[in-house]
Design a protein around this motif. Structure first.
Motif, PDB file in Angstrom:
ATOM      1  N   TYR A 127      46.137  21.709   0.224  1.00  0.00           N
ATOM      2  CA  TYR A 127      47.378  21.522   1.001  1.00  0.00           C
ATOM      3  C   TYR A 127      47.127  21.775   2.485  1.00  0.00           C
TER       4      TYR A 127
ATOM      5  N   ALA B 154      56.454  17.619  -7.140  1.00  0.00           N
ATOM      6  CA  ALA B 154      56.431  16.748  -5.966  1.00  0.00           C
ATOM      7  C   ALA B 154      57.766  16.039  -5.785  1.00  0.00           C
ATOM      8  N   GLN B 155      58.378  15.608  -6.879  1.00  0.00           N
ATOM      9  CA  GLN B 155      59.658  14.912  -6.791  1.00  0.00           C
ATOM     10  C   GLN B 155      60.767  15.837  -6.311  1.00  0.00           C
TER      11      GLN B 155
ATOM     12  N   THR C 168      60.566  18.363  -4.142  1.00  0.00           N
ATOM     13  CA  THR C 168      60.514  18.524  -2.686  1.00  0.00           C
ATOM     14  C   THR C 168      61.037  17.290  -1.970  1.00  0.00           C
TER      15      THR C 168
ATOM     16  N   CYS D 256      56.537  18.040   3.451  1.00  0.00           N
ATOM     17  CA  CYS D 256      56.000  18.923   2.411  1.00  0.00           C
ATOM     18  C   CYS D 256      55.854  18.167   1.093  1.00  0.00           C
ATOM     19  N   GLY D 257      56.862  17.358   0.775  1.00  0.00           N
ATOM     20  CA  GLY D 257      56.806  16.608  -0.474  1.00  0.00           C
ATOM     21  C   GLY D 257      55.655  15.616  -0.504  1.00  0.00           C
ATOM     22  N   ARG D 258      55.428  14.920   0.599  1.00  0.00           N
ATOM     23  CA  ARG D 258      54.321  13.976   0.649  1.00  0.00           C
ATOM     24  C   ARG D 258      52.974  14.684   0.538  1.00  0.00           C
TER      25      ARG D 258
ATOM     26  N   VAL E  49      52.406  17.625  -0.977  1.00  0.00           N
ATOM     27  CA  VAL E  49      52.262  18.088  -2.357  1.00  0.00           C
ATOM     28  C   VAL E  49      51.899  16.927  -3.271  1.00  0.00           C
ATOM     29  N   GLU E  50      52.554  15.793  -3.071  1.00  0.00           N
ATOM     30  CA  GLU E  50      52.264  14.613  -3.890  1.00  0.00           C
ATOM     31  C   GLU E  50      50.830  14.152  -3.707  1.00  0.00           C
ATOM     32  N   SER E  51      50.335  14.204  -2.474  1.00  0.00           N
ATOM     33  CA  SER E  51      48.962  13.783  -2.213  1.00  0.00           C
ATOM     34  C   SER E  51      47.950  14.756  -2.814  1.00  0.00           C
TER      35      SER E  51
END
Length: 312
Positions: free
Chosen positions: A38, A229-230, A232, A296-298, A300-302
């Motif tokens: 992260y 991820a969803q 966030t 933050c969501g992007r 975490v998703e990555s």
């Protein structure tokens, strides 16, 4: 005899505790790997720093601005005063400090965004796992209901629910949560189908694993990274929806929120009169928080799915 028993019990206790210790060690290692990955996403770090700062301000709001700063009868300033040393962001139509209202509004907006996102993701996760696990008419019915919610305008449904129910913060949370879950349900169902096609699911069924065991012990842990991820990403959408509902006059009039501040500014004629200090701060605050959660969501998703190739 006592020494022998304690000596024999020592290795047995260590053997009993070793699986738990091993599980805790693996969790710590997983968290450490997640944080290392992260940290490589600069945009995610900026978003996280902004969220931590805003959350701290919201938590210590009573200490920063005082509990009486929302009072209309004890307002310290005059109506719609421009920014000054005493009031850095000016005052509203009642003479209250806009900066103090902005700090108090952070508590409500963050609370609504978090709780509504949790409700949305919880509904979507349950529907997605059940629809992906069970085949036949179970899945067909759930997916047709999901499609109906998916094609209906989310904001229109939220406005309809907020109109027929009592005007409170819980109504806003419920209206947002029950109208924004279909996207999560679709994503979780697709992931559930992928998980259940793996060989260890067949082995679990062959060994007598029931539906509950497979869904809770095998499917749910594998879809949790996607759910995290969803969540966030949904929070930012929930905060924007709450601000929209409050701006339309469907929020709780007894509490201070950023959307409610925008509604009050519109009613006070801040747009036509040019009182930018009353209108701009809550709008900027909503945009900043939504952007921070999205970053933050992007990130975490990555981290959880490196194949996405999200830019850093």
């Amino acid at each position: 005899m006592t020494t022998t028993d304690s000596t024999a019990a020592g290795p047995a206790a260590e053997a009993a505790e070793s699986p738990r210790a091993l599980a805790r060690a693996r969790k710590r290692q997983s968290l450490a790997r997640f944080w290392r990955a992260y940290r490589s996403h600069k945009s995610g770090l900026w978003g996280l720093a902004a969220l931590v700062l805003i959350a701290l301000i919201a938590l210590v709001a009573p200490l920063l601005v005082g509990a009486d700063s929302q009072s209309v009868t004890d307002a310290p300033g005059g109506p719609l005063e421009s920014p000054s040393g005493e009031f850095p962001l000016g005052t509203d139509q009642f003479g209250r400090s806009v900066l103090a209202l902005l700090v108090w509004g952070a508590r409500v907006s963050l609370t609504v965004g978090l709780l509504a996102a949790v409700l949305c993701v919880a509904i979507g996760t349950v529907v997605g796992i059940v629809a992906g696990h069970f085949r036949g008419w179970y899945s067909t019915v759930l997916m047709r209901v999901t499609d109906w919610f998916l094609v209906m305008p989310t904001l229109v449904l939220a406005i309809a629910l907020a109109t027929v129910m009592d005007r409170s913060i819980w109504t806003v949370i419920l209206a947002i949560g029950v109208t924004t879950w279909p996207t999560t349900a679709r994503l979780v169902r697709a992931q559930t189908l992928a998980v259940e096609s793996r060989p260890y699911i067949e082995r679990s069924r062959a060994l007598g694993g029931g539906h509950g065991h497979i869904m809770l012990r095998h499917v749910l842990p594998n879809v949790m990274p996607l759910v995290l991820a969803q969540t966030t990403l949904v929070i930012s959408s929930a905060i924007l929806t709450e601000a929209t509902l409050a701006f339309l006059g469907l929020g709780d009039p007894t509490i201070t929120s950023w959307g409610g501040m925008l509604q009050d500014a519109r009613e006070a004629g801040a747009v036509s009169a040019g009182h930018w200090w009353y209108l701009a701060p809550p709008g900027i605050a909503v945009a900043v928080v939504a952007l921070a959660f999205t970053l933050c969501g992007r990130a975490v998703e990555s981290v959880l799915n490196p194949r996405l190739g999200v830019s850093r």
